[in-house]
Design a protein around this motif. Sequence first.
Motif, PDB file in Angstrom:
ATOM      1  N   THR A 119       0.828  -1.208   0.000  1.00 44.85           N
ATOM      2  CA  THR A 119       0.000   0.000   0.000  1.00 44.85           C
ATOM      3  C   THR A 119       0.859   1.251   0.000  1.00 44.85           C
ATOM      4  O   THR A 119       0.439   2.295   0.499  1.00 44.85           O
ATOM      5  CB  THR A 119      -0.928   0.032   1.244  1.00 44.85           C
ATOM      6  OG1 THR A 119      -0.132   0.154   2.436  1.00 44.85           O
ATOM      7  CG2 THR A 119      -1.788  -1.219   1.332  1.00 44.85           C
ATOM      8  N   GLN A 121       1.568   3.404  -2.086  1.00 43.56           N
ATOM      9  CA  GLN A 121       1.094   4.628  -2.743  1.00 43.56           C
ATOM     10  C   GLN A 121       0.366   5.524  -1.751  1.00 43.56           C
ATOM     11  O   GLN A 121       0.042   6.682  -2.060  1.00 43.56           O
ATOM     12  CB  GLN A 121       0.203   4.305  -3.949  1.00 43.56           C
ATOM     13  CG  GLN A 121      -1.138   3.626  -3.639  1.00 43.56           C
ATOM     14  CD  GLN A 121      -1.057   2.134  -3.637  1.00 43.56           C
ATOM     15  OE1 GLN A 121      -0.291   1.588  -2.866  1.00 43.56           O
ATOM     16  NE2 GLN A 121      -1.850   1.469  -4.489  1.00 43.56           N
ATOM     17  N   LEU A 122       0.129   5.016  -0.529  1.00 47.79           N
ATOM     18  CA  LEU A 122      -0.500   5.793   0.541  1.00 47.79           C
ATOM     19  C   LEU A 122       0.506   6.069   1.652  1.00 47.79           C
ATOM     20  O   LEU A 122       1.246   5.175   2.043  1.00 47.79           O
ATOM     21  CB  LEU A 122      -1.657   5.003   1.176  1.00 47.79           C
ATOM     22  CG  LEU A 122      -2.908   4.711   0.362  1.00 47.79           C
ATOM     23  CD1 LEU A 122      -3.842   3.862   1.208  1.00 47.79           C
ATOM     24  CD2 LEU A 122      -3.588   6.006  -0.042  1.00 47.79           C
ATOM     25  N   SER A 124      -0.916   7.331   4.503  1.00 48.89           N
ATOM     26  CA  SER A 124      -1.873   6.931   5.526  1.00 48.89           C
ATOM     27  C   SER A 124      -3.228   6.855   4.846  1.00 48.89           C
ATOM     28  O   SER A 124      -3.381   7.259   3.687  1.00 48.89           O
ATOM     29  CB  SER A 124      -1.902   7.931   6.682  1.00 48.89           C
ATOM     30  OG  SER A 124      -2.289   9.213   6.217  1.00 48.89           O
ATOM     31  N   GLY A 125      -4.228   6.340   5.563  1.00 42.08           N
ATOM     32  CA  GLY A 125      -5.546   6.270   4.946  1.00 42.08           C
ATOM     33  C   GLY A 125      -6.533   5.529   5.815  1.00 42.08           C
ATOM     34  O   GLY A 125      -6.181   4.928   6.834  1.00 42.08           O
ATOM     35  N   GLU A 129      -9.538   2.938   2.049  1.00 43.50           N
ATOM     36  CA  GLU A 129      -8.468   3.410   1.162  1.00 43.50           C
ATOM     37  C   GLU A 129      -7.306   2.418   1.141  1.00 43.50           C
ATOM     38  O   GLU A 129      -6.689   2.188   0.081  1.00 43.50           O
ATOM     39  CB  GLU A 129      -7.995   4.789   1.618  1.00 43.50           C
ATOM     40  CG  GLU A 129      -9.014   5.898   1.374  1.00 43.50           C
ATOM     41  CD  GLU A 129      -8.649   7.199   2.058  1.00 43.50           C
ATOM     42  OE1 GLU A 129      -9.107   8.257   1.581  1.00 43.50           O
ATOM     43  OE2 GLU A 129      -7.917   7.168   3.075  1.00 43.50           O
ATOM     44  N   ALA A 133      -5.885   0.399  -2.096  1.00 46.68           N
ATOM     45  CA  ALA A 133      -4.468   0.444  -2.473  1.00 46.68           C
ATOM     46  C   ALA A 133      -3.921  -0.967  -2.660  1.00 46.68           C
ATOM     47  O   ALA A 133      -3.212  -1.261  -3.637  1.00 46.68           O
ATOM     48  CB  ALA A 133      -3.673   1.193  -1.409  1.00 46.68           C
ATOM     49  N   ALA A 155       0.574   1.674   6.462  1.00 46.36           N
ATOM     50  CA  ALA A 155      -0.690   2.389   6.638  1.00 46.36           C
ATOM     51  C   ALA A 155      -1.661   1.559   7.474  1.00 46.36           C
ATOM     52  O   ALA A 155      -2.366   2.083   8.347  1.00 46.36           O
ATOM     53  CB  ALA A 155      -1.303   2.725   5.281  1.00 46.36           C
TER      54      ALA A 155
END
Length: 384
Positions: A119, A121-122, A124-125, A129, A133, A155
């Motif tokens: 994940t 590409q994040l 946090s989320g 989300e 991801a 995340a």
Amino acid sequence: MTLRLPSPDGSLRPYEPGPAPAPGVHAGGPLTSRTVFSAAHVVADPYADVNADDPAAVDWDATLAFRRHLWQQGLGVAEAMDTAQRGMGLDWPNAAELIRRSAAEARAVGGRIAAGAGTDQLASGTLDEIRAAYEEQLALVEDAGAQAILMASRALAATARGPEDYLTLYGHLLRQAREPVILHWLGPVFDPALTGYWGSADLDAATKTFLQVIAAHPDKVDGIKISLLDADREIAVRRRLPAGVRCYTGDDFNYPELIAGDEQGFSHALLGIFDPLAPLASRAVRALDTGDVRGFREVLDPTVELSRHLFQRPTRFYKTGVVFLAWLAGHQEHFAMVGGHQSSRSLPHLARAYELADGLGLFPDPERAARRMRALLDVYGVPR
């Protein structure tokens, strides 16, 4: 050539490079007694005008050539894992491109490949989300034709409220995976942001949740990779796995005994240390293929000192030693890393890594390795 190598206390010691070259490339088909993956590093583009905070600039030709070297030894490639500096210089767009290119290369040469889906590409989320991801990355890995490795998520570690969130999210991902995946439990010694993964900092409680995920979806789990540097815990988990679910050791401190196994089973391998050790790893497992456990241990046991040196705390900087040895061995023409991580280990640390690797005969051309070591010492102002 006599080298003067720096010690941690600041003194210089003379060192005579060994004459023994590394074992030659092995032929004879794939390894049979164990499934063995090497997590592989990426080669930076040293001419790119980028800063440490910029997206990585990758030398794709040299990066893929190193993967061909691993396949030639009979090893599989574990792509876009933490050894490739995921989360430490290699961003998701570059990781995605790396997965696509390596998977295509694997098809061309008949190599085995698995690749990390996470994940990153994040930053946090929310749980939704984070799930999205993971889904994006899982789809890309499977579309590329690689086996998926579900990586631990920073995340998720920051957002999950407890074990139920892990059970729900991983259950969702496993149900939609097209083929059985490898689950990766990367411990906080490798990444402090993953403390408390699986819903608890208590490893017994975390192990219980981890095993629940597997037990609920045994048909979608090819195996697990445990990177806790705790051999006893790995053995205990290995003995509790459902039939048909493999244990891939990620223990870079205790891998010979874990791969050799005992009367109740053994571990396969998915190891960062097999990046520099590929020729020796291949030779050792081929001995195991013939039932020669003693020969296997005779080859691999002497490598543990080097591995423990490279993976000493802060363990996450082991990639610096891996890339350093690739440069000395001639797999790349420079000692530069994405994110500038060639500076993440001290000169005495690198000097000891050179000494140990040279003693193992890991360098195909020991004279070239010595010249490159000498050049690095010159950069640091070490007198001849």
